[in-house]
Scaffold this active site. Structure first.
Site, PDB file in Angstrom:
ATOM      1  N   GLY A   1       0.842  -1.420   0.038  1.00 58.39           N
ATOM      2  CA  GLY A   1      -0.064   0.082  -0.008  1.00 58.39           C
ATOM      3  C   GLY A   1       0.881   1.109  -0.038  1.00 58.39           C
ATOM      4  O   GLY A   1       1.678   1.356   0.822  1.00 58.39           O
TER       5      GLY A   1
ATOM      6  N   ASN B   1       3.698   1.925   2.913  1.00 60.05           N
ATOM      7  CA  ASN B   1       5.068   1.976   2.452  1.00 60.05           C
ATOM      8  C   ASN B   1       5.790   3.277   2.785  1.00 60.05           C
ATOM      9  O   ASN B   1       6.843   3.285   3.349  1.00 60.05           O
ATOM     10  CB  ASN B   1       5.275   1.506   0.860  1.00 60.05           C
TER      11      ASN B   1
ATOM     12  N   GLY C   1      12.984   7.277 -12.342  1.00 60.82           N
ATOM     13  CA  GLY C   1      13.452   5.909 -12.323  1.00 60.82           C
ATOM     14  C   GLY C   1      15.201   5.819 -12.312  1.00 60.82           C
ATOM     15  O   GLY C   1      15.769   6.702 -11.571  1.00 60.82           O
TER      16      GLY C   1
ATOM     17  N   GLY D   1      17.273   9.036 -12.400  1.00 62.67           N
ATOM     18  CA  GLY D   1      17.733   9.944 -11.419  1.00 62.67           C
ATOM     19  C   GLY D   1      16.286  10.787 -10.724  1.00 62.67           C
ATOM     20  O   GLY D   1      15.371  10.330 -11.163  1.00 62.67           O
TER      21      GLY D   1
ATOM     22  N   ASP E   1      13.136  -5.712  -8.430  1.00 69.18           N
ATOM     23  CA  ASP E   1      11.721  -5.448  -8.196  1.00 69.18           C
ATOM     24  C   ASP E   1      11.638  -3.994  -7.710  1.00 69.18           C
ATOM     25  O   ASP E   1      12.041  -3.445  -6.621  1.00 69.18           O
ATOM     26  CB  ASP E   1      11.260  -6.260  -7.119  1.00 69.18           C
TER      27      ASP E   1
ATOM     28  N   GLY F   1       9.427   4.188  -5.457  1.00 67.29           N
ATOM     29  CA  GLY F   1       8.822   5.564  -5.283  1.00 67.29           C
ATOM     30  C   GLY F   1       8.439   5.999  -3.855  1.00 67.29           C
ATOM     31  O   GLY F   1       8.669   7.262  -3.405  1.00 67.29           O
ATOM     32  N   ASP F   2       7.896   5.080  -3.154  1.00 68.17           N
ATOM     33  CA  ASP F   2       7.488   5.281  -1.781  1.00 68.17           C
ATOM     34  C   ASP F   2       8.675   5.387  -0.865  1.00 68.17           C
ATOM     35  O   ASP F   2       8.669   6.181  -0.054  1.00 68.17           O
ATOM     36  CB  ASP F   2       6.512   3.905  -1.135  1.00 68.17           C
TER      37      ASP F   2
ATOM     38  N   GLY G   1       9.531  -7.122  -2.886  1.00 68.96           N
ATOM     39  CA  GLY G   1       8.536  -6.842  -1.891  1.00 68.96           C
ATOM     40  C   GLY G   1       8.344  -5.245  -2.080  1.00 68.96           C
ATOM     41  O   GLY G   1       9.373  -4.546  -2.630  1.00 68.96           O
TER      42      GLY G   1
ATOM     43  N   SER H   1      11.135  -4.248   1.596  1.00 67.88           N
ATOM     44  CA  SER H   1      12.436  -3.751   0.639  1.00 67.88           C
ATOM     45  C   SER H   1      12.935  -2.371   1.149  1.00 67.88           C
ATOM     46  O   SER H   1      13.779  -1.926   0.567  1.00 67.88           O
ATOM     47  CB  SER H   1      12.241  -3.834  -0.716  1.00 67.88           C
TER      48      SER H   1
HETATM   49  O1  RIB Z   1       3.876   1.836  -4.450  1.00 65.09           O
HETATM   50  C1  RIB Z   1       3.880   0.269  -4.659  1.00 65.09           C
HETATM   51  C2  RIB Z   1       2.433   0.136  -4.116  1.00 65.09           C
HETATM   52  O2  RIB Z   1       1.270   0.313  -4.702  1.00 65.09           O
HETATM   53  C3  RIB Z   1       2.262  -1.315  -3.688  1.00 65.09           C
HETATM   54  O3  RIB Z   1       2.815  -1.835  -2.233  1.00 65.09           O
HETATM   55  C4  RIB Z   1       0.831  -1.731  -3.731  1.00 65.09           C
HETATM   56  O4  RIB Z   1       0.032  -1.869  -2.600  1.00 65.09           O
HETATM   57  C5  RIB Z   1       0.254  -0.486  -4.333  1.00 65.09           C
HETATM   58  O5  RIB Z   1      -0.531   0.342  -3.477  1.00 65.09           O
END
Ligand code: RIB
Length: 292
Positions: free
Chosen positions: A39, A43, A214, A217, A238, A243-244, A279, A283
């Site tokens: 999510g 994250n 990505g 940069g 992966d 981004g999170d 993951g 991760s």
């Molecule tokens: O940004 C990655 C996330 O997007 C995943 O963990 C997935 O749940 C979606 O919300």
């Protein structure tokens, strides 16, 4: 230190390893399937906490998603405003191909059942130096942003998944927007990074803009200066959650008083580590891995 209130999604991620992401009309075999905690909101809260920020998560899960709340808590996130209700926990179907690139479908589930009351309660003690952070995977995003801004709280926003109507509604209230090049193109119609930044600035002149590219940069641009940070060269397995991770480390570093240039560099390093692991939440690197 400022507090970050993250209004955000908590998902169970069903992750399918595939040779290459399925095309319309095609049926493909999965090489492996795993369930991860994810999510975007969750994250980002974990990345913020790992970056050293004070974070409270505002969200909603069903009884089937208790592990998501436990995981936030064990990462030092305040989970007082994570409600457990009747609606099933949100989930994501994620394909990851051999290059590490992914494709994601999200089903909101409980993420769509957050109440105004919960947000009001969470922000009751918020101070002007605090932040509200939101993405587009929960309900009430424009309402929450407008409400928090009226209370004087600073606003950070990640327009993901992209939704033109929501972005347009919230742009006037934002202090910081964190977006990738696809979202930047959808928002401005431009594909050159500097033109994307110019296009966003044209619509919201006071806004700080973090634009991620990505493997090419990332930029952090304010009215005064624009910084560019090249990406570290790593072998991606992966990209889910990168981004999170970037966002959490960027905002988390800023709330700790780290200057913009160094915050951008730290966020880029964290995202580079994230893509080398499988993951989403799992991760996200620890600060000790990034700062040493
Ligand atoms: O940004 C990655 C996330 O997007 C995943 O963990 C997935 O749940 C979606 O919300």
């Amino acid at each position: 230190m400022a507090q970050v209130y993250c209004l955000g999604s908590l998902n169970l991620d069903f992750v399918y390893q595939v040779d290459s992401i399925v095309s319309p009309g095609q049926t493909i075999k999965s090489l492996e399937v795993q369930t991860h905690l994810g999510g975007k909101g969750g994250n980002q809260s974990i990345a913020l906490a790992r970056a050293g920020a004070n974070v409270s998560h505002i969200g909603s899960i069903g009884a089937d998603g208790i592990e998501l709340r436990r995981n936030l808590e064990s990462n030092g996130v305040n989970v007082q405003f994570v409600r457990v209700g009747e609606v099933r926990t949100g989930h994501a179907i994620i394909q990851v191909q051999r290059s590490g690139q992914n494709a994601i479908i999200v089903e909101a589930g409980a993420n769509g059942s957050i109440s105004e009351e919960l947000i009001r309660t969470a922000l009751e003690t918020a101070e002007p130096e605090d932040w509200l952070l939101a993405q587009n995977e929960t309900n009430l995003v424009p309402w929450a942003i407008e409400y928090a801004k009226k209370r004087g709280v600073r606003i950070a926003y990640n327009p993901s998944p992209f939704d033109a109507e929501t972005v347009t509604a919230v742009l006037p209230y934002l202090d910081l927007i964190i977006l990738n090049e696809t979202e930047g193109r959808d928002l401005t119609g431009e594909s050159d990074p500097l033109l994307i930044i110019k296009g966003v600035r044209g619509r919201a002149p006071r806004l700080d803009i973090a634009l991620t590219l990505g493997g090419d940069g990332a930029y952090l641009a304010s009215n005064e200066e624009t910084y560019f940070q090249p990406a570290q060269k790593v072998t991606a397995v992966d990209t889910t959650g990168a981004g999170d991770t970037f966002l959490g480390y960027l905002l988390g570093s800023l709330t700790r008083g780290i200057d913009k240039k160094n915050a951008l560099e730290r966020a880029s390093r964290a995202a580079a580590v994230c893509v080398t692991r499988r993951g989403a939440a799992a991760s996200i690197p620890l600060a000790v891995e990034i700062d040493s």
